[in-house]
Design a protein around this motif. Structure first.
Motif, mmCIF file in Angstrom:
data_model
loop_
_atom_site.group_PDB
_atom_site.id
_atom_site.type_symbol
_atom_site.label_atom_id
_atom_site.label_comp_id
_atom_site.label_asym_id
_atom_site.label_seq_id
_atom_site.Cartn_x
_atom_site.Cartn_y
_atom_site.Cartn_z
ATOM 1 N N ALA A 146 7.641 -6.863 18.018
ATOM 2 C CA ALA A 146 6.208 -6.595 18.171
ATOM 3 C C ALA A 146 5.779 -5.379 17.358
ATOM 4 N N LYS A 147 4.618 -5.519 16.683
ATOM 5 C CA LYS A 147 4.035 -4.422 15.912
ATOM 6 C C LYS A 147 2.548 -4.368 16.212
ATOM 7 N N ILE A 148 1.998 -3.169 16.189
ATOM 8 C CA ILE A 148 0.572 -2.997 16.421
ATOM 9 C C ILE A 148 0.029 -2.058 15.365
ATOM 10 N N THR A 149 -1.136 -2.381 14.795
ATOM 11 C CA THR A 149 -1.771 -1.523 13.796
ATOM 12 C C THR A 149 -2.958 -0.814 14.429
ATOM 13 N N LEU A 150 -3.040 0.487 14.171
ATOM 14 C CA LEU A 150 -4.049 1.328 14.799
ATOM 15 C C LEU A 150 -4.773 2.187 13.767
ATOM 16 N N LYS A 151 -5.976 2.632 14.108
ATOM 17 C CA LYS A 151 -6.780 3.466 13.217
ATOM 18 C C LYS A 151 -6.586 4.947 13.520
ATOM 19 N N GLY A 155 -5.246 -4.885 0.823
ATOM 20 C CA GLY A 155 -3.932 -5.087 0.229
ATOM 21 C C GLY A 155 -3.111 -3.820 0.199
ATOM 22 N N LYS A 156 -3.769 -2.721 -0.090
ATOM 23 C CA LYS A 156 -3.094 -1.419 -0.106
ATOM 24 C C LYS A 156 -2.578 -1.077 1.286
ATOM 25 N N VAL A 157 -3.408 -1.288 2.294
ATOM 26 C CA VAL A 157 -3.010 -1.012 3.674
ATOM 27 C C VAL A 157 -1.802 -1.852 4.066
ATOM 28 N N ALA A 158 -1.832 -3.125 3.698
ATOM 29 C CA ALA A 158 -0.715 -4.016 4.032
ATOM 30 C C ALA A 158 0.581 -3.522 3.408
ATOM 31 N N ALA A 159 0.520 -3.117 2.139
ATOM 32 C CA ALA A 159 1.722 -2.627 1.459
ATOM 33 C C ALA A 159 2.247 -1.355 2.113
ATOM 34 N N GLN A 160 1.337 -0.442 2.451
ATOM 35 C CA GLN A 160 1.761 0.818 3.064
ATOM 36 C C GLN A 160 2.352 0.596 4.461
ATOM 37 N N CYS A 161 1.793 -0.352 5.207
ATOM 38 C CA CYS A 161 2.352 -0.683 6.522
ATOM 39 C C CYS A 161 3.761 -1.262 6.386
ATOM 40 N N CYS A 162 3.963 -2.068 5.353
ATOM 41 C CA CYS A 162 5.305 -2.606 5.101
ATOM 42 C C CYS A 162 6.294 -1.491 4.820
ATOM 43 N N HIS A 163 5.873 -0.515 4.012
ATOM 44 C CA HIS A 163 6.745 0.634 3.723
ATOM 45 C C HIS A 163 7.122 1.355 5.017
ATOM 46 N N ASP A 175 2.344 4.565 24.171
ATOM 47 C CA ASP A 175 0.991 4.735 24.710
ATOM 48 C C ASP A 175 0.664 6.212 24.947
ATOM 49 N N GLN A 176 1.687 7.026 25.207
ATOM 50 C CA GLN A 176 1.463 8.459 25.377
ATOM 51 C C GLN A 176 1.048 9.121 24.062
ATOM 52 N N ILE A 177 1.388 8.470 22.942
ATOM 53 C CA ILE A 177 1.071 9.019 21.623
ATOM 54 C C ILE A 177 -0.203 8.408 21.052
ATOM 55 N N THR A 178 -0.329 7.095 21.162
ATOM 56 C CA THR A 178 -1.408 6.369 20.478
ATOM 57 C C THR A 178 -2.422 5.740 21.433
ATOM 58 N N GLY A 179 -2.334 6.064 22.704
ATOM 59 C CA GLY A 179 -3.172 5.393 23.712
ATOM 60 C C GLY A 179 -4.668 5.492 23.452
ATOM 61 N N GLU A 180 -5.124 6.527 22.747
ATOM 62 C CA GLU A 180 -6.553 6.723 22.530
ATOM 63 C C GLU A 180 -7.027 6.151 21.196
ATOM 64 N N LEU A 181 -6.122 5.584 20.423
ATOM 65 C CA LEU A 181 -6.491 5.046 19.109
ATOM 66 C C LEU A 181 -7.007 3.604 19.244
ATOM 67 N N LYS A 182 -7.893 3.228 18.343
ATOM 68 C CA LYS A 182 -8.438 1.873 18.332
ATOM 69 C C LYS A 182 -7.599 0.982 17.423
ATOM 70 N N LEU A 183 -7.631 -0.314 17.708
ATOM 71 C CA LEU A 183 -6.912 -1.287 16.879
ATOM 72 C C LEU A 183 -7.505 -1.321 15.471
ATOM 73 N N TYR A 184 -6.624 -1.526 14.503
ATOM 74 C CA TYR A 184 -7.093 -1.646 13.123
ATOM 75 C C TYR A 184 -7.609 -3.069 12.876
ATOM 76 N N ILE A 211 -2.844 3.920 10.687
ATOM 77 C CA ILE A 211 -3.406 3.887 9.339
ATOM 78 C C ILE A 211 -4.566 4.866 9.211
ATOM 79 N N ARG A 212 -4.496 5.734 8.211
ATOM 80 C CA ARG A 212 -5.587 6.686 7.954
ATOM 81 C C ARG A 212 -6.825 5.960 7.441
ATOM 82 N N GLN A 213 -7.976 6.329 7.992
ATOM 83 C CA GLN A 213 -9.227 5.679 7.616
ATOM 84 C C GLN A 213 -10.035 6.439 6.570
ATOM 85 N N ASP A 214 -9.758 7.728 6.393
ATOM 86 C CA ASP A 214 -10.574 8.524 5.480
ATOM 87 C C ASP A 214 -10.198 8.336 4.012
ATOM 88 N N LEU A 215 -9.133 7.593 3.736
ATOM 89 C CA LEU A 215 -8.710 7.377 2.352
ATOM 90 C C LEU A 215 -9.426 6.206 1.695
#
Length: 211
Positions: free
Chosen positions: A146-151, A106-114, A202-211, A97-101
């Motif tokens: 399993a799903k994981i949300t990241l920043k 609620g918006k984040v939840a909808a976009q994650c569903c998409h 993990d090779q792609i998102t390993g350095e990202l923090k949890l949302y 999930i992009r943080q600069d927007l």
């Protein structure tokens, strides 16, 4: 011989029961049609209300309030992930999930569903797609989906993650918002990755923090 007081009481009791039974049966016989008519009336009002709301929203009738905005249609990238089937371990999906927007929850939840639905559609619904991978999907489905949300800080970082996913053969999808509520049209909001083995994600998102 005149009837006794007990006999009269019995007769009155039988008459009262008969009257009550007749009234009850009459109610039962008329309740069905009344209920059906009532339900039809409710459905009719609901249909009229929905039609009015569509007219207010415009001819496309696709706008949603706040966090339920739809994403723009775009060309989907079909990624062949069959090479990942031999990698053992947990299979999961990652939603970046992009943080600069400054999107609201609620918006984040909808976009994650998409993003999640788009990834699933790419990998599991059409055998003619290059991205179709039923064995990997079944591994994901059979172990809790399993799903994981990241920043993700910005679009540049999201583009880099997407490019890395392409190079590793990970099923991916970038959601671009339609711009009907909080943010500009075409903004990349969420990057969906997977389902794919956790070791690869993990090779792609390993350095990202949890949302």
């Amino acid at each position: 011989m005149q009837p006794s007081i007990n006999s009269l009481a019995t007769l009155f009791g039988i008459a009262a029961v008969s009257l009550a039974s007749g009234y009850y049966l009459g109610q039962v016989s008329t309740t069905g049609p009344l209920k059906k008519h009532h339900v039809k009336d409710i459905l009719k009002r609901c249909k009229a209300k929905a039609k009015k709301e569509q007219e207010m929203q415009g001819s496309d009738s696709e706008g949603y309030e706040d966090g339920d905005d739809e994403e723009d249609e775009e060309d989907e990238v079909e990624i062949n992930s069959l090479s990942l089937n031999d990698i053992p371990g947990e299979v999961r999906m990652a939603l970046v999930i992009r943080q600069d927007l400054g999107m609201q929850k609620g918006k984040v939840a909808a976009q994650c569903c998409h993003a999640a639905l788009a990834c699933y559609r790419l990998i599991a619904t059409d055998p003619s797609r290059e991205s179709y991978n039923l064995p990997l999907t079944e591994r994901w489905l059979s172990h809790g989906q399993a799903k994981i949300t990241l920043k993700c800080p910005d679009k540049e970082t999201m583009d880099e993650l997407f490019a890395k996913a392409l190079s590793l053969g990970v099923n991916s999808y970038v959601v671009h918002d339609a711009g009907r509520t909080q943010i500009a049209a075409g903004s990349a909001t969420v990057l969906g990755l997977g389902p794919a083995p956790k070791a690869v994600l993990d090779q792609i998102t390993g350095e990202l923090k949890l949302y």
